[in-house]
Design an enzyme around this catalytic site. Structure first.
Site, PDB file in Angstrom:
ATOM      1  N   GLU A 110     -57.890 -20.841  22.755  1.00 46.86           N
ATOM      2  CA  GLU A 110     -59.501 -21.294  22.746  1.00 46.86           C
ATOM      3  C   GLU A 110     -60.226 -20.976  21.274  1.00 46.86           C
ATOM      4  O   GLU A 110     -59.650 -20.452  20.626  1.00 46.86           O
ATOM      5  CB  GLU A 110     -60.404 -20.590  23.915  1.00 46.86           C
ATOM      6  CG  GLU A 110     -60.514 -19.168  23.578  1.00 46.86           C
ATOM      7  CD  GLU A 110     -61.099 -18.561  24.825  1.00 46.86           C
ATOM      8  OE1 GLU A 110     -61.107 -19.268  25.878  1.00 46.86           O
ATOM      9  OE2 GLU A 110     -62.057 -17.427  24.671  1.00 46.86           O
TER      10      GLU A 110
ATOM     11  N   HIS B  58     -67.106 -15.937  26.391  1.00 46.07           N
ATOM     12  CA  HIS B  58     -66.012 -15.179  25.663  1.00 46.07           C
ATOM     13  C   HIS B  58     -66.684 -14.335  24.572  1.00 46.07           C
ATOM     14  O   HIS B  58     -67.186 -15.212  23.693  1.00 46.07           O
ATOM     15  CB  HIS B  58     -64.817 -15.274  25.736  1.00 46.07           C
ATOM     16  CG  HIS B  58     -63.873 -15.785  27.091  1.00 46.07           C
ATOM     17  ND1 HIS B  58     -62.896 -16.705  26.952  1.00 46.07           N
ATOM     18  CD2 HIS B  58     -64.263 -15.324  28.286  1.00 46.07           C
ATOM     19  CE1 HIS B  58     -62.466 -16.714  28.213  1.00 46.07           C
ATOM     20  NE2 HIS B  58     -63.363 -15.758  29.069  1.00 46.07           N
TER      21      HIS B  58
END
Lengths: 389, 288
Positions: free
Chosen positions: B209, B247
């Protein structure tokens, strides 16, 4: 959490970093009073959490208190990159001979705090890094040993500082490092760090002065710093971001028209990406986290629908430990709290997916079994058309 | 074979008497994981989920031969829990906890490197070797044993991919969630090395990611050195710069960490990059 310039510099000053005399004002009259008190030429600086303030007219010099008031009035009426200016910093104008850069970042690849210095201050350090990387001197700091004096000397010499500036530079470098560690920061920057014009004498200015300051704090470290946590500028958050934070939802507004509600951050990003792949555009990032409590789902739905651009909502839920039928009931309860005519596409997969889908089908929701199918249906729904399954 | 955890794992659960710790201990035992002990300071001598509880990890190692730990303690106590496990001689430490301050993790990681202990996470779903041991919070039933190694920075996105693989009848050797924080114990490169050496693993799926350069470093590692085929997916192609996407580590900052750069780096070393998560399983199936 980003801090404003005046907040960052006040923290730096607590750790012995010299900053210009000055104060923060919310009205033109306050700006005038500060300028009167300083009794010198001042610089009036918009306090907003975006870069490019100077180019946007958010930083102006003023020779007299009357001028400071006029300049502050203009700046306080500005919007910079969409953010209204609510405060200005009125600082004594520095006597600038040269501009340096000094910063601390977390280098993820090296897993260290790294100090960076450059003789090319006053400009965006990323531009320097791209165009003249040799102009950036770095020192990686061992977490058990901390910043050492030899490292600051190497930085100073690498930046080409004159011999008599090495000691004051070392003190500033240490102060910035202590501020960084003591605040659980993830970024601390002085840009520019100014070499003052009169060196050591004249007006009694220190030889080096932190004219601008920027700090980003690690949200995960704020529990240790209630004083810093209280500095959060809630005016800088949109009402949606504030509500999301209060419900423990991770939300970022985007420019598209497909609202996305997903469990898990990675899956939420993947869901945004796939709407784009099929010709749509995501209206937001939203991670509802684990569990399926109706009030959380309702808050998430309310936040998504408060964006008038949203023409369709895509639910993408992977049931693991959380069961899909529970999530489906949460969505139904949320829809009762937040009635809407916006079309909804739900894709539930994983534990108890059949039961979950059955519950949602009774609620006139468009359902899909794969993510690709769900994305295509959401894109079509946002365009006001439908796709048969 | 598999990597990191298997039927010889002897697991100690740190924070076993907490709500999350207890629930997931039951789930791990139900899956068949050899859970041999729990630790909660002050609750030594009690039992939880049918497992004896100790005050310290050292006692759990001495009394029960624990060799692997999973951590469910709150963020402010988690760095201490990781260090305690390492000091007690635990070789594989899996930290599920989200929200540990980054500066704490820099110190913890430097210490672990000195003593040679392996950390998975923090802020991760854990690690599972299907049919042998589940050390973490992932839903066990979506996995099945097989030849595909999975390594990911994400949680539910990994489940999504594993589920798609399993639905096609493709099992997994081990699935590792390395975590979504800026400073993590085990990187993509570390996991790739382990999978490359594991005889059961025939193919690898890498789920990255935005944020950091871990995927680029994985690409550097793969160049020329890796024999097994790798299929990748990078989440966050539509993420704006400067915004944290859930995150702590998922942020494009200073122009680095974009999905485009990562995809380009991986494609340059012949990694097939899927356009969406379901396509990963299609690509893997075509390479079986």
């Amino acid at each position: 959490m980003k801090l404003q310039e005046y907040q960052s510099k006040r923290i730096f000053a607590r750790y012995g970093v010299p900053i210009p005399a000055g104060d923060v004002a919310s009205t033109p009259a306050e700006a005038r009073e500060i300028a009167e008190r300083l009794g010198k030429r001042v610089v009036v600086k918009a306090q907003v959490l975006v870069g490019g303030r100077g180019k946007a007219g958010g930083i102006k010099l003023a020779d007299t208190p009357a001028e400071a008031e006029a300049v502050a009035r203009r700046i306080l009426s500005l919007q910079i990159k969409g953010l209204p200016v609510r405060k200005v910093l009125v600082d004594e104008a520095a006597n600038i001979r040269a501009e340096l850069y000094l910063g601390l970042v977390i280098d993820r690849a090296r897993q260290r705090v790294v100090m960076m210095g450059s003789s090319e201050g006053g400009v965006d350090i990323e531009e320097v890094a791209a165009a003249r990387p040799e102009k950036i001197i770095k020192a990686a700091i061992d977490p058990f040993i901390g910043l050492r004096d030899y490292q600051t000397r190497e930085l100073a010499l690498g930046m080409g500082l004159e011999r008599e500036l090495i000691r004051p530079f070392g003190q500033i470098a240490r102060g910035l490092y202590d501020a960084f560690i003591g605040s659980d920061a993830s970024l601390a920057e002085i840009n520019p760090l100014v070499i003052t014009g009169d060196g050591n004498g004249g007006h009694g200015d220190p030889p080096l002065l932190a004219v601008d300051g920027k700090m980003v704090l690690d949200d995960n470290g704020l529990f240790r710093h209630p004083d810093l946590a209280a500095m959060r500028d809630v005016d800088e958050e949109t009402p949606e971001e504030r509500e999301a934070r209060q419900y423990g939802l991770s939300y970022v507004k985007l420019d598209g028209n497909i609202g996305c509600m997903v469990n898990g951050a990675g899956l939420a990003m993947a869901t945004m990406d796939i709407t784009k792949l099929y010709g749509g555009a995501p209206a937001n990032f939203l991670d509802i986290g684990g569990g399926a409590q109706a009030d959380r789902v309702a808050a998430a739905l309310r936040i998504i629908l408060s964006d008038a651009h949203v023409k369709a909502v895509l639910f993408n839920i992977f049931g693991g430990i959380t069961r899909c039928d529970e999530v489906a009931r949460g969505i139904l309860a949320a829809l009762e709290q937040v009635p809407t005519a916006v079309p909804m596409v739900a894709r539930l997969v994983g534990t108890n997916e059949e039961e979950g889908r059955a519950i949602l089908a009774s609620a006139q929701m468009i359902t899909a079994s794969t993510l690709a199918e769900a994305a295509q249906k959401a894109v079509a729904a946002a365009r006001g058309s439908t796709v048969s399954a | 074979m598999s990597i990191l955890v298997n039927k010889n794992t002897r697991l100690v659960v740190q924070g076993i008497t907490g709500r999350e710790g207890l629930f997931h201990t039951e789930q791990m035992i139900e899956y068949g994981t050899p859970v041999v002990a729990g630790v909660t300071p002050g609750k030594g001598g009690e039992w939880a989920a049918g497992v004896p509880v100790f005050d310290t990890v050292k006692e759990a190692v001495e009394a029960r031969g624990a060799n692997t730990s999973v951590i469910f303690v709150p963020a402010r106590f988690a760095p201490d829990a990781i260090l305690e496990a390492a000091d007690a001689g635990i070789q594989v430490i899996v930290c599920i906890t989200e929200g540990i301050p980054t500066l704490d993790m820099i110190g913890v990681k430097a210490y672990l490197d000195q003593v040679g202990a392996r950390l998975i996470g923090p802020n991760c779903p854990g690690i599972i070797t299907p049919g042998e041991a589940k050390v973490g919070i992932m839903p066990g039933h979506i996995h099945r044993p097989g030849p595909v190694g999975v390594v990911s920075r994400s949680g539910t996105l990994t489940y999504e991919v594993v589920y798609a693989l399993t639905q096609r009848g493709i099992g997994q050797s081990t699935a590792v969630g390395i975590g979504g924080d800026p400073i993590i114990g085990t990187t993509f490169v570390d996991a790739l090395k382990l999978f490359e050496e594991d005889p059961q693993t025939e193919q690898i799926v890498l789920i990255g990611e935005i944020g950091g350069t871990d995927e680029e470093r994985a690409a550097d590692y793969l160049a020329g050195r890796m024999v097994k085929p790798v299929t990748a997916f990078i989440a966050g192609q539509t993420a704006p710069p400067g915004k944290r996407m859930g995150h702590a580590g998922a942020i494009i900052s200073g122009g680095t960490g974009t999905a485009e750069e990562k995809i380009k780096a991986l494609q340059a070393v012949n990694v097939k990059v899927a356009r969406h998560p379901e396509e990963i399983a299609e690509i893997v199936a075509s390479q079986m």
